[in-house]
Design an enzyme around this catalytic site. Structure first.
Site, short mmCIF file in Angstrom:
data_model
loop_
_atom_site.label_atom_id
_atom_site.label_comp_id
_atom_site.label_asym_id
_atom_site.label_seq_id
_atom_site.Cartn_x
_atom_site.Cartn_y
_atom_site.Cartn_z
N CYS A 112 30.90 34.82 48.45
CA CYS A 112 30.90 34.59 47.00
C CYS A 112 32.31 34.17 46.60
O CYS A 112 33.09 33.73 47.45
CB CYS A 112 30.40 35.82 46.24
SG CYS A 112 31.40 37.31 46.45
N ASN B 23 34.55 38.14 46.61
CA ASN B 23 34.20 39.12 47.66
C ASN B 23 34.33 40.57 47.18
O ASN B 23 34.68 41.46 47.94
CB ASN B 23 35.04 38.89 48.93
CG ASN B 23 34.55 39.63 50.17
OD1 ASN B 23 35.35 39.96 51.05
ND2 ASN B 23 33.27 39.90 50.29
N CYS C 230 31.85 41.54 44.43
CA CYS C 230 30.56 41.84 43.77
C CYS C 230 29.38 41.41 44.63
O CYS C 230 28.75 42.22 45.31
CB CYS C 230 30.49 41.19 42.40
SG CYS C 230 31.72 41.80 41.23
N ARG C 231 29.06 40.12 44.61
CA ARG C 231 27.80 39.69 45.23
C ARG C 231 27.80 39.74 46.75
O ARG C 231 26.85 40.26 47.35
CB ARG C 231 27.47 38.25 44.77
CG ARG C 231 27.12 38.16 43.31
CD ARG C 231 27.16 36.74 42.81
NE ARG C 231 28.52 36.22 42.80
CZ ARG C 231 28.86 34.99 42.49
NH1 ARG C 231 27.92 34.13 42.16
NH2 ARG C 231 30.12 34.62 42.49
N SER C 232 28.84 39.18 47.40
CA SER C 232 28.76 39.12 48.87
C SER C 232 28.91 40.48 49.55
O SER C 232 28.22 40.73 50.54
CB SER C 232 29.72 38.07 49.45
OG SER C 232 31.06 38.40 49.23
N ASP D 79 26.68 35.30 38.80
CA ASP D 79 27.93 36.05 38.92
C ASP D 79 27.92 37.18 37.88
O ASP D 79 27.88 36.91 36.68
CB ASP D 79 29.08 35.07 38.65
CG ASP D 79 30.44 35.72 38.77
OD1 ASP D 79 30.51 36.96 38.88
OD2 ASP D 79 31.43 34.97 38.75
P1 4NP Z 1 31.98 37.85 43.09
O1 4NP Z 1 32.32 38.10 41.55
O2 4NP Z 1 32.32 36.41 43.37
O3 4NP Z 1 30.50 38.11 43.15
O4 4NP Z 1 32.80 38.82 43.90
C1 4NP Z 1 33.54 37.78 40.98
C2 4NP Z 1 34.64 38.57 41.23
C3 4NP Z 1 35.85 38.27 40.64
C4 4NP Z 1 35.95 37.18 39.80
C5 4NP Z 1 34.85 36.38 39.57
C6 4NP Z 1 33.65 36.68 40.15
N1 4NP Z 1 37.18 36.88 39.16
O5 4NP Z 1 37.24 35.93 38.40
O6 4NP Z 1 38.17 37.60 39.41
#
Ligand code: 4NP
Length: 159
Positions: free
Chosen positions: A9, A12, A14-16, A126
């Site tokens: 993702c 790294n 939340c989703r992955s 997201d």
């Molecule tokens: P992820 O979610 O890609 O599922 O881990 C996010 C985590 C952090 C951010 C965006 C999405 N950020 O902008 O910091």
């Protein structure tokens, strides 16, 4: 022969990492955990070394999953080491396509929604800037993709 899958993702956190913990639980329940190596990473390095987001950890715990992980950014080595590289959305897929060295590496990249019934939604949303429902929605989508993902990795034995 061990098969290796890498979930990807943006951050790294939340989703992955959720995909990693959920798919690990799924393959363990099917007694396939020796056959499959699972990891996750981000296309960005904003959260390098951090554990998953506390909201995702709470959502994972509430569904009975482990909440482990330390964020890291994708490396060149990942494209040779892993058999299957699974981005959560098209933005991250395009980021991966920009990093591949050749067609062999490119062919390893498969959008997570390829493994969802009816391929819906195309992008795992997201959850970072949304409310707590978004984290549970992500978990439900990741669960829905596990059977087809296992079939892809171990065609004969997974269904
Ligand atoms: P992820 O979610 O890609 O599922 O881990 C996010 C985590 C952090 C951010 C965006 C999405 N950020 O902008 O910091």
């Amino acid at each position: 022969m061990t098969r290796r899958v890498l979930f990807v993702c943006l951050g790294n956190i939340c989703r992955s990492p959720a995909a990693e913990n959920i798919f690990r639980s799924f393959v363990s329940d099917k007694s396939q955990d020796n056959a499959i190596e699972i990891d996750s990473c981000g296309t960005a390095n904003y959260h390098e070394g951090k554990n998953p987001d506390s909201r995702m950890r709470q959502a994972l715990q509430s569904r009975g999953y482990a909440d482990e992980g330390r964020a890291r950014q994708i490396t060149e080595h990942d494209f040779t080491y892993y058999d299957l590289i699974v981005p959560m959305d098209r933005d991250n897929q395009n980021h991966l396509y920009a990093l591949v060295k050749d067609q062999r590496e490119r062919s390893k990249v498969r959008l997570f929604s390829d493994f969802l019934p009816n391929y819906q939604p195309i992008d795992i949303p997201d959850p970072y800037y949304g409310g707590s429902d978004g984290f549970l929605e992500v978990i439900a989508l990741l669960e829905a993709g596990c059977p087809a993902l296992l079939s892809e990795l171990i065609p004969d034995r997974s269904r």
